[in-house]
Design an enzyme around this catalytic site. Structure first.
Site, mmCIF file in Angstrom:
data_model
loop_
_atom_site.group_PDB
_atom_site.id
_atom_site.type_symbol
_atom_site.label_atom_id
_atom_site.label_comp_id
_atom_site.label_asym_id
_atom_site.label_seq_id
_atom_site.Cartn_x
_atom_site.Cartn_y
_atom_site.Cartn_z
ATOM 1 C CG ASP A 1 -121.722 1.888 72.092
ATOM 2 O OD1 ASP A 1 -120.553 1.597 72.407
ATOM 3 O OD2 ASP A 1 -122.395 1.208 71.286
ATOM 4 C CG HIS B 1 -125.842 -0.269 67.863
ATOM 5 N ND1 HIS B 1 -126.102 0.405 69.026
ATOM 6 C CD2 HIS B 1 -124.501 -0.486 67.853
ATOM 7 C CE1 HIS B 1 -124.968 0.569 69.703
ATOM 8 N NE2 HIS B 1 -123.974 0.048 69.006
ATOM 9 C CG ASP C 1 -116.959 -0.317 72.503
ATOM 10 O OD1 ASP C 1 -117.636 0.579 73.030
ATOM 11 O OD2 ASP C 1 -117.402 -1.073 71.616
ATOM 12 C CD GLU D 1 -119.616 2.495 69.377
ATOM 13 O OE1 GLU D 1 -118.781 1.972 70.122
ATOM 14 O OE2 GLU D 1 -120.771 2.044 69.222
ATOM 15 C CE1 TYR E 1 -112.399 -4.157 65.305
ATOM 16 C CE2 TYR E 1 -113.634 -4.363 63.252
ATOM 17 C CZ TYR E 1 -113.493 -3.814 64.513
ATOM 18 O OH TYR E 1 -114.421 -2.917 64.978
ATOM 19 C CG ASP F 1 -126.259 -15.893 99.685
ATOM 20 O OD1 ASP F 1 -125.150 -15.750 99.099
ATOM 21 O OD2 ASP F 1 -126.385 -15.843 100.910
ATOM 22 C CG HIS G 1 -126.592 -3.221 70.942
ATOM 23 N ND1 HIS G 1 -125.986 -4.455 70.972
ATOM 24 C CD2 HIS G 1 -125.596 -2.331 70.755
ATOM 25 C CE1 HIS G 1 -124.675 -4.296 70.826
ATOM 26 N NE2 HIS G 1 -124.415 -3.027 70.689
ATOM 27 N NE ARG H 1 -115.963 -0.928 68.079
ATOM 28 C CZ ARG H 1 -115.448 -2.059 68.537
ATOM 29 N NH1 ARG H 1 -114.930 -2.946 67.709
ATOM 30 N NH2 ARG H 1 -115.432 -2.325 69.835
ATOM 31 C CG HIS I 1 -118.481 -4.477 63.381
ATOM 32 N ND1 HIS I 1 -118.737 -3.179 63.046
ATOM 33 C CD2 HIS I 1 -117.207 -4.493 63.841
ATOM 34 C CE1 HIS I 1 -117.681 -2.436 63.314
ATOM 35 N NE2 HIS I 1 -116.724 -3.221 63.789
ATOM 36 C CG HIS J 1 -118.608 -9.179 71.651
ATOM 37 N ND1 HIS J 1 -119.740 -9.904 71.367
ATOM 38 C CD2 HIS J 1 -118.819 -7.961 71.086
ATOM 39 C CE1 HIS J 1 -120.583 -9.149 70.664
ATOM 40 N NE2 HIS J 1 -120.034 -7.971 70.480
ATOM 41 C CD GLU K 1 -120.525 0.257 66.763
ATOM 42 O OE1 GLU K 1 -119.647 -0.441 67.293
ATOM 43 O OE2 GLU K 1 -121.664 0.410 67.244
HETATM 44 N N1 GLY Z 1 -120.254 -1.393 72.778
HETATM 45 C C1 GLY Z 1 -121.075 -2.215 72.009
HETATM 46 C C2 GLY Z 1 -121.171 -1.760 70.630
HETATM 47 O O1 GLY Z 1 -120.361 -0.960 70.197
HETATM 48 O O2 GLY Z 1 -122.070 -2.066 69.926
HETATM 49 MN MN MN Z 2 -119.289 0.346 71.448
HETATM 50 MN MN MN Z 3 -121.918 0.377 69.425
#
Ligand code: GLY
Ligand code: MN
Ligand code: MN
Length: 427
Positions: A258, A341, A247, A396, A376, A37, A348, A394, A337, A230, A372
């Site tokens: 982001d 975005h 991140d 970003e 890797y 609950d 996103h 990375r 990747h 992720h 970004e």
């Molecule tokens: N933090 C999610 C991305 O970088 O797309």
């Molecule tokens: Mn990110």
């Molecule tokens: Mn991102």
């Protein structure tokens, strides 16, 4: 702060784009159960919020359009003191009327009846194809004899691509909080032992500054964990000599930030880390410098692949001719990747990268996107030179497309090696 007149203008702009004989329905987000609950904190559906700024559940917007005239209806939960004692005050119909300039505000319970009374066949029904709740499904089935069904969510997503100055101001605010959080991470990291401690430092800054939530679950990945894109468990001990890929971005007043920064655990980059980091940083800067209206996002991605591939050949991570490696997509093993975005009410923002004719949408003034690039190099990959094994990087930033070019909205979040190292040394 976005004023009601801006929300109203958004509704009016949407109405212009709707079929002449149509009825549109959009529901608020459903509350989400966490376990038994307990519930997750409620968050409004982004499209619903975009059109209203209304934060309660059990609500719906209906737009009835006849020829060029349209009427807008807001359905809200009624005031019920016995329930409000547990879950908080509701605006109710009268309260909502004072704030929101819909033609009519009604109780949510009357929605089905309203629909039955307003159904005229031979019109278009607009609704969010991805929404799935009982009330929604029963309305869609009431309209089973309509002649066309169109996705309202796509129409709203298209409007959301271009940000207003009020929206950009909120994203700037979100980024100023995220900046404080990343700088704190850079300065405290040498004293911390676990990834979750660093996560706590970052999210403390978010909450302390009124950012109700993270825009997404923070990634605090030390060493080889950075090679899991992720990674969110954030539960490992941080080892000396490793890098940390962070991140993390707050959501402020419903708008995202982001940001990824990759920093050394003990405050100083090793030589091998510097080589890789400089490559990613140079690529990131180069791609940002290409951003202006008319440019395709796919061109940015392709260029980032070329530059990273060239760099990886230079550093001995890939072997062979750049052109051939790119053609055979060999770089994808280390840069799997996309370059970025859209970002806004969602981290996103809906992936509307093509128009109706399946043509790519070029960058336009007012769009916000992330850039970004990353590399890797998993420790288990035997082709990776020993000195680079287990490193994931990375970087970003969040970029606003302007009339002449772009503005890096997160330019003040440190990313130069010397700046990151000097913050790490201070305390
Ligand atoms: N933090 C999610 C991305 O970088 O797309
Ligand atoms: Mn990110
Ligand atoms: Mn991102």
């Amino acid at each position: 702060m976005i004023e009601e007149k801006e929300y109203k203008a958004r509704r009016e702009k949407l109405i212009e784009k709707l079929d002449e004989h149509s009825i549109s329905i959009l529901f608020s987000a459903e509350p989400k159960s966490r376990s038994n609950d307990t519930e997750y904190p409620y968050r409004q559906n982004s499209n619903f919020y975009y059109l209203t700024g209304f934060k309660e559940d059990s609500a719906a917007i209906v737009i009835v359009k006849k020829k060029s005239k349209a009427k807008t209806y807001l359905f809200v939960a009624k005031k019920e003191p016995a329930l409000e004692l547990w879950t908080g005050k509701r605006l109710g119909v009268e309260g909502a009327k004072e704030i929101f300039s819909f033609d009519e505000v009604f109780e949510y319970e009357t929605l089905q009846t309203f629909f039955r009374e307003n159904i005229v066949e031979k019109q278009t029904l607009y609704y969010d194809f991805s929404h799935n709740c009982e009330a929604h499904n029963s309305i869609v089935s009431l309209c089973k004899n309509f002649y066309a069904y169109k996705n309202l969510a796509k129409k709203i997503a298209k409007a959301r691509l271009i940000k207003s100055s009020a929206e950009i101001a909120i994203i700037r605010k979100a980024l100023s909080i995220t900046q404080e959080a990343h700088h704190r991470a850079m300065s405290v990291v040498p004293k911390l032992q676990y990834e979750y401690e660093l996560q706590a430092e970052i999210e403390y800054i978010f909450k302390k500054n009124g950012a109700y939530s993270d825009a997404y679950t923070s990634i605090v990945a030390s060493g080889n964990a950075a090679n899991t894109l992720h990674y969110i468990s954030n539960d490992k001990a941080i080892k000396k000599g490793e890098l940390l890929l962070i991140d993390a971005g707050c959501e402020y007043d419903y708008y995202s930030s982001d940001i990824t920064r990759t920093i050394p655990a003990d405050g100083l980059f090793s030589q091998a880390q510097k080589e890789l980091y400089s490559l990613v940083l140079d690529v990131e800067k180069e791609i940002i410098s290409m951003i202006k209206p008319g440019v395709m996002r796919s061109a940015l991605h392709t260029k980032s692949e070329e530059l990273l591939c060239e760099g990886m050949v230079r550093l001995g991570i890939l072997k062979g001719k750049v052109k051939k490696l790119l053609k055979e997509k060999k770089h994808k093993a280390f840069y799997p990747h996309g370059i970025g975005h859209w970002m806004g009410l969602d981290v996103h923002d809906e992936a509307l990268y093509k128009n109706k004719k399946a043509k790519e949408i070029p960058l336009q003034e007012g769009m916000v996107l992330t850039i970004e690039p990353g590399i890797y190099l998993d420790e288990e990959n035997e082709t990776v030179p020993q000195k680079y094994k287990g490193i994931g990087i990375r970087i970003e930033d969040d970029i606003l497309v302007t009339s002449q070019g772009c503005e890096n909205l997160s330019k003040n979040i440190m990313k130069e090696i010397k700046d990151i190292e000097s913050l790490g040394k201070k305390k």
